[in-house]
Design a protein around this motif. Structure first.
Motif, PDB file in Angstrom:
ATOM      1  N   UNK A 134     -28.717  11.042 -37.378  1.00  0.00           N
ATOM      2  CA  UNK A 134     -30.043  10.920 -37.695  1.00  0.00           C
ATOM      3  C   UNK A 134     -30.521  11.282 -36.499  1.00  0.00           C
ATOM      4  N   UNK A 135     -31.498  12.244 -36.509  1.00  0.00           N
ATOM      5  CA  UNK A 135     -32.449  12.488 -35.164  1.00  0.00           C
ATOM      6  C   UNK A 135     -33.976  11.813 -35.609  1.00  0.00           C
ATOM      7  N   UNK A 136     -34.080  10.785 -34.966  1.00  0.00           N
ATOM      8  CA  UNK A 136     -35.220  10.013 -35.062  1.00  0.00           C
ATOM      9  C   UNK A 136     -36.512  10.458 -34.293  1.00  0.00           C
ATOM     10  N   UNK A 137     -37.516  10.652 -34.944  1.00  0.00           N
ATOM     11  CA  UNK A 137     -38.952  10.786 -33.993  1.00  0.00           C
ATOM     12  C   UNK A 137     -39.795   9.986 -34.586  1.00  0.00           C
ATOM     13  N   UNK A 138     -40.318   9.141 -33.372  1.00  0.00           N
ATOM     14  CA  UNK A 138     -41.283   8.009 -33.847  1.00  0.00           C
ATOM     15  C   UNK A 138     -41.703   7.609 -32.726  1.00  0.00           C
ATOM     16  N   UNK A 139     -43.019   6.923 -32.681  1.00  0.00           N
ATOM     17  CA  UNK A 139     -44.081   6.709 -31.620  1.00  0.00           C
ATOM     18  C   UNK A 139     -43.527   5.048 -31.100  1.00  0.00           C
ATOM     19  N   UNK A 140     -42.657   4.394 -31.903  1.00  0.00           N
ATOM     20  CA  UNK A 140     -42.380   3.246 -31.446  1.00  0.00           C
ATOM     21  C   UNK A 140     -40.988   3.143 -31.043  1.00  0.00           C
ATOM     22  N   UNK A 141     -40.695   2.652 -29.852  1.00  0.00           N
ATOM     23  CA  UNK A 141     -39.506   2.524 -29.227  1.00  0.00           C
ATOM     24  C   UNK A 141     -38.351   1.450 -29.903  1.00  0.00           C
ATOM     25  N   UNK A 142     -39.252   0.401 -30.530  1.00  0.00           N
ATOM     26  CA  UNK A 142     -38.576  -0.829 -31.223  1.00  0.00           C
ATOM     27  C   UNK A 142     -38.059  -0.085 -32.449  1.00  0.00           C
ATOM     28  N   UNK A 143     -38.567   1.031 -33.188  1.00  0.00           N
ATOM     29  CA  UNK A 143     -38.244   1.241 -34.348  1.00  0.00           C
ATOM     30  C   UNK A 143     -37.027   1.997 -34.353  1.00  0.00           C
ATOM     31  N   UNK A 144     -36.541   2.506 -33.059  1.00  0.00           N
ATOM     32  CA  UNK A 144     -35.360   3.373 -32.955  1.00  0.00           C
ATOM     33  C   UNK A 144     -34.105   2.664 -33.045  1.00  0.00           C
ATOM     34  N   UNK A 145     -33.164   2.948 -34.111  1.00  0.00           N
ATOM     35  CA  UNK A 145     -32.165   2.490 -34.331  1.00  0.00           C
ATOM     36  C   UNK A 145     -32.117   1.287 -35.466  1.00  0.00           C
ATOM     37  N   UNK A 146     -33.231   0.966 -35.896  1.00  0.00           N
ATOM     38  CA  UNK A 146     -33.418   0.061 -37.361  1.00  0.00           C
ATOM     39  C   UNK A 146     -32.483   0.737 -38.357  1.00  0.00           C
ATOM     40  N   UNK A 147     -31.626  -0.275 -38.600  1.00  0.00           N
ATOM     41  CA  UNK A 147     -30.492   0.043 -39.950  1.00  0.00           C
ATOM     42  C   UNK A 147     -29.461   1.000 -39.389  1.00  0.00           C
ATOM     43  N   UNK A 148     -29.804   2.120 -38.942  1.00  0.00           N
ATOM     44  CA  UNK A 148     -28.873   3.182 -38.704  1.00  0.00           C
ATOM     45  C   UNK A 148     -29.198   3.633 -37.295  1.00  0.00           C
ATOM     46  N   UNK A 149     -27.992   3.734 -36.113  1.00  0.00           N
ATOM     47  CA  UNK A 149     -28.529   4.131 -34.820  1.00  0.00           C
ATOM     48  C   UNK A 149     -28.504   5.594 -34.855  1.00  0.00           C
ATOM     49  N   UNK A 150     -29.602   6.058 -34.248  1.00  0.00           N
ATOM     50  CA  UNK A 150     -29.778   7.731 -34.547  1.00  0.00           C
ATOM     51  C   UNK A 150     -28.736   8.338 -33.255  1.00  0.00           C
ATOM     52  N   UNK A 151     -28.589   9.437 -33.615  1.00  0.00           N
ATOM     53  CA  UNK A 151     -27.603  10.327 -32.898  1.00  0.00           C
ATOM     54  C   UNK A 151     -28.518  10.773 -31.561  1.00  0.00           C
ATOM     55  N   UNK A 152     -29.761  11.064 -32.012  1.00  0.00           N
ATOM     56  CA  UNK A 152     -30.739  11.545 -31.024  1.00  0.00           C
ATOM     57  C   UNK A 152     -32.114  10.690 -31.182  1.00  0.00           C
ATOM     58  N   UNK A 153     -32.538   9.876 -30.301  1.00  0.00           N
ATOM     59  CA  UNK A 153     -33.899   9.475 -30.492  1.00  0.00           C
ATOM     60  C   UNK A 153     -35.039  10.136 -29.749  1.00  0.00           C
ATOM     61  N   UNK A 154     -35.991  10.620 -30.331  1.00  0.00           N
ATOM     62  CA  UNK A 154     -37.171  11.515 -29.641  1.00  0.00           C
ATOM     63  C   UNK A 154     -38.195  10.407 -29.839  1.00  0.00           C
ATOM     64  N   UNK A 155     -38.500   9.721 -28.660  1.00  0.00           N
ATOM     65  CA  UNK A 155     -39.765   8.736 -28.642  1.00  0.00           C
ATOM     66  C   UNK A 155     -40.972   9.781 -28.036  1.00  0.00           C
ATOM     67  N   UNK A 156     -42.184   9.650 -29.178  1.00  0.00           N
ATOM     68  CA  UNK A 156     -43.334  10.304 -28.785  1.00  0.00           C
ATOM     69  C   UNK A 156     -44.045  10.491 -29.986  1.00  0.00           C
ATOM     70  N   UNK A 157     -45.143  11.094 -29.572  1.00  0.00           N
ATOM     71  CA  UNK A 157     -46.184  11.480 -30.610  1.00  0.00           C
ATOM     72  C   UNK A 157     -45.491  12.860 -31.504  1.00  0.00           C
ATOM     73  N   UNK A 158     -45.481  12.669 -32.690  1.00  0.00           N
ATOM     74  CA  UNK A 158     -44.922  13.573 -33.682  1.00  0.00           C
ATOM     75  C   UNK A 158     -45.319  14.913 -33.471  1.00  0.00           C
ATOM     76  N   UNK A 159     -46.634  15.440 -33.355  1.00  0.00           N
ATOM     77  CA  UNK A 159     -47.087  16.671 -33.353  1.00  0.00           C
ATOM     78  C   UNK A 159     -46.577  17.301 -31.838  1.00  0.00           C
ATOM     79  N   UNK A 160     -46.613  16.441 -30.735  1.00  0.00           N
ATOM     80  CA  UNK A 160     -46.085  17.091 -29.502  1.00  0.00           C
ATOM     81  C   UNK A 160     -44.791  17.243 -29.498  1.00  0.00           C
ATOM     82  N   UNK A 161     -43.786  16.265 -30.062  1.00  0.00           N
ATOM     83  CA  UNK A 161     -42.409  16.123 -29.898  1.00  0.00           C
ATOM     84  C   UNK A 161     -42.036  17.557 -31.040  1.00  0.00           C
TER      85      UNK A 161
END
Length: 605
Positions: A328-355
């Protein structure tokens, strides 16, 4: 200065946070409320009638609704569709309680809501704004615990549905509390905020010079993902044998459609839109794999989540719906959301449009495209074609009665390509989502992550109000299950009162999921007490919802055949002066096509 004048002044500043506003300051150096807060929805009573009148005097359009819950849904839809604040005005106690559904819906959907009580509720913003302010009431402070009129622990109750809850200590503190509520609501993960204004504050006065003035709340900061993590994500995408993009409503709220479309087309990637992510890239795009959803989720080896969460709507990312070894490559604004249920291989924390822009910059320097002739694409296209044939066969199956698929086939052929589609129901929403395409972003409003029934008519009223103000208005079409329509059906009177040309299509199968025909119902009634004999999912057969609309001056149509459906829909779409309700009677036993997996990973009955 009256206290509601302080609230209005605070709301003027509150409007400044809207990133979509084109003019924030008037000639006098103040934000003009009428330029940014255009709409107020509510149900008035003592003592908030004066607030509604003051709002009208300030140039705000007041839309009186029939229920506070529908009013809150409507206000939140305005915020989402325009990026400018809207207001929900309710009375204390039961009035606020009715509005709590809107707060809860916004919080679960991650739509910021600010709530002020007398109460001012509901400011909704995601990466764009979905601002809502609910103004309501609570009992006087000096009457607490005495059994005051409509006394209710509103602050305590709203803590369950909000990020920030407060009651100003005095009139002079109102602006600062509202500013903090706005800031808390919009910064980080968006959510609901509540500010309680007791009744004795609403009608109190204070010297304006004593009111503490606060500066405008700035827009939420835009964050970028670490460049090293962006490079990891790009490398993982390039190494994938079966890549898949999942477009959530965060991509729509973030106005990321141009960037996402460039990523899809430039890299040749298949994408799967979530319900309110539909239209970020048009559903008719050749890379959309919605009709092969189960296969795409099951076999993808790299999944890029763009503003989507691995909750029940995506089966938590668990097998058997997902590949056990999926990355999973997870793009989300919320750090706490990263890894919910499945740990991502890459976590991209930030605004979606910008990321997504960061990802595109890497691909622009080193162009790459997933092979169009790959085995992965071949399997997806084969499944898409097979499912399309199956749906077509169900739609064209000879029958005396319409079914879901035949009804939606004709509806989809006639709807304007740029119409705003509002939908709710069980099978009605699920099947309609697959058969009615969205070509544009933020043109679909439905039950959302919370699965809320009753949102449809409030959403439709809000959308129709906005379209009325456009030089080239678009049609608003509200597709409802008969059960879902019942939650807020009286809002057809609101549509008629304001002459909003909404087209409501009720897919009437006499029940929730399924119903009984009139003859079977009559036989049950003759056998004894229906409370012990009638299946719990059944409703009154062949109910005349169309007559509700005609009773208030709108247009109603009763439809049993495909020809009647087409004629009534064409006639309704030609009429820009009246709302219409098309009551489509379908086979009560009509159901969805056989699914590869049960709904919610288990049987729902």
């Amino acid at each position: 200065m009256w206290s509601f004048g302080i609230i209005v002044e605070s709301l003027k500043k509150w409007s400044c946070i809207c990133p979509c506003a084109t003019q924030l300051w008037g000639r006098a150096g103040r934000l003009r409320l009428a330029e940014n807060v255009e709409y107020m929805f509510g149900v008035v009573g003592v003592p908030v009638i004066e607030v509604a009148m003051a709002a009208q005097a300030a140039g705000i359009k007041y839309v009186g609704m029939r229920n506070e819950q529908a009013a809150c849904y409507a206000a939140s839809a305005i915020g989402y569709l325009t990026g400018r604040p809207a207001v929900c005005l309710v009375v204390s106690g039961p009035g606020l309680i009715h509005a709590l559904g809107g707060m809860a819906n916004a919080n679960v959907n991650c739509w910021p809501v600010e709530s002020l009580s007398r109460p001012v509720e509901s400011l909704s913003l995601y990466w764009c704004c979905r601002p809502v302010v609910v103004i309501g009431g609570s009992s006087d402070q000096n009457q607490e615990t005495t059994g005051a009129f409509q006394e209710f622990p509103q602050v305590e109750a709203c803590r369950l549905y909000s990020k920030f809850t407060a009651r100003p200590s005095s009139l002079v503190a109102i602006p600062a509390v509202i500013e903090k509520a706005v800031r808390s609501s919009t910064f980080g993960r968006p959510g609901a905020c509540y500010v309680d204004i007791p009744g004795d504050m609403v009608n109190a006065r204070v010297d304006k010079s004593h009111v503490r003035q606060v500066t405008c709340c700035p827009p939420p900061p835009v964050s970028l993902a670490p460049p090293t993590e962006v490079l990891k994500a790009v490398t993982l995408i390039k190494q994938a044998q079966r890549p898949l993009l999942i477009l959530g409503k965060g991509a729509a709220y973030g106005r990321a459609e141009s960037e996402v479309c460039e990523l899809v087309e430039g890299c040749g990637l298949p994408f799967l839109p979530m319900p309110m992510g539909k239209g970020v890239v048009p559903d008719q795009h050749p890379h959309c794999v919605s009709s092969a959803r189960s296969r795409a989720l099951l076999y993808a080896d790299v999944v890029v989540l763009l503003g989507a969460r691995l909750n029940w709507m995506l089966h938590f990312g668990f097998p058997p719906r997902f590949n056990t070894h999926v990355k999973i490559i997870q793009v989300d604004l919320c750090a706490e959301e990263m890894g919910n249920n499945v740990r991502p291989a890459v976590a991209l924390l930030g605004d979606i449009r910008s990321v997504v822009t960061q990802v595109l910059e890497v691909f622009r320097k080193d162009p790459w495209s997933f092979p169009a002739d790959s085995e992965w694409w071949a399997g997806l296209r084969h499944k898409m074609a097979a499912n399309a044939e199956m749906s077509k066969a169900l739609a064209l199956a000879p029958s005396a009665l319409l079914n879901y698929y035949s009804a939606f086939l004709h509806i989809s052929e006639l709807l304007p390509p740029d119409c705003v589609i509002v939908s709710e129901g069980a099978n009605t929403m699920d099947i309609g989502r697959t058969m009615i395409p969205n070509r544009l972003p933020r043109h679909r409003l439905d039950a959302g992550t919370f699965g809320t029934m009753g949102v449809g008519l409030g959403f439709a009223i809000a959308a129709a109000m906005l379209e009325r103000s456009r030089s080239a208005p678009r049609r608003v079409v509200c597709v409802e299950g008969d059960s879902a329509f019942g939650f807020s059906g009286m809002e057809v009177e609101t549509m008629c009162r304001f002459k909003l040309p909404v087209v409501i299509i009720v897919i009437n199968n006499n029940g929730i999921y399924s119903g009984l025909d009139a003859d079977t119902w009559a036989q049950l009634a003759n056998m004894g007490d229906l409370t012990t004999l009638a299946p719990p999912v059944t409703l009154l057969p062949d109910a005349r919802y169309d007559q509700m609309m005609t009773a208030f001056g709108g247009r109603g149509f009763l439809v049993r055949t495909a020809e009647e459906l087409r004629l009534s829909l064409q006639e309704s779409l030609r009429d820009w002066l009246h709302p219409s309700l098309i009551n489509v009677l379908i086979d009560p036993a009509s159901d969805r096509k056989q699914q590869d997996f049960p709904w919610l990973t288990r049987s729902n009955l």
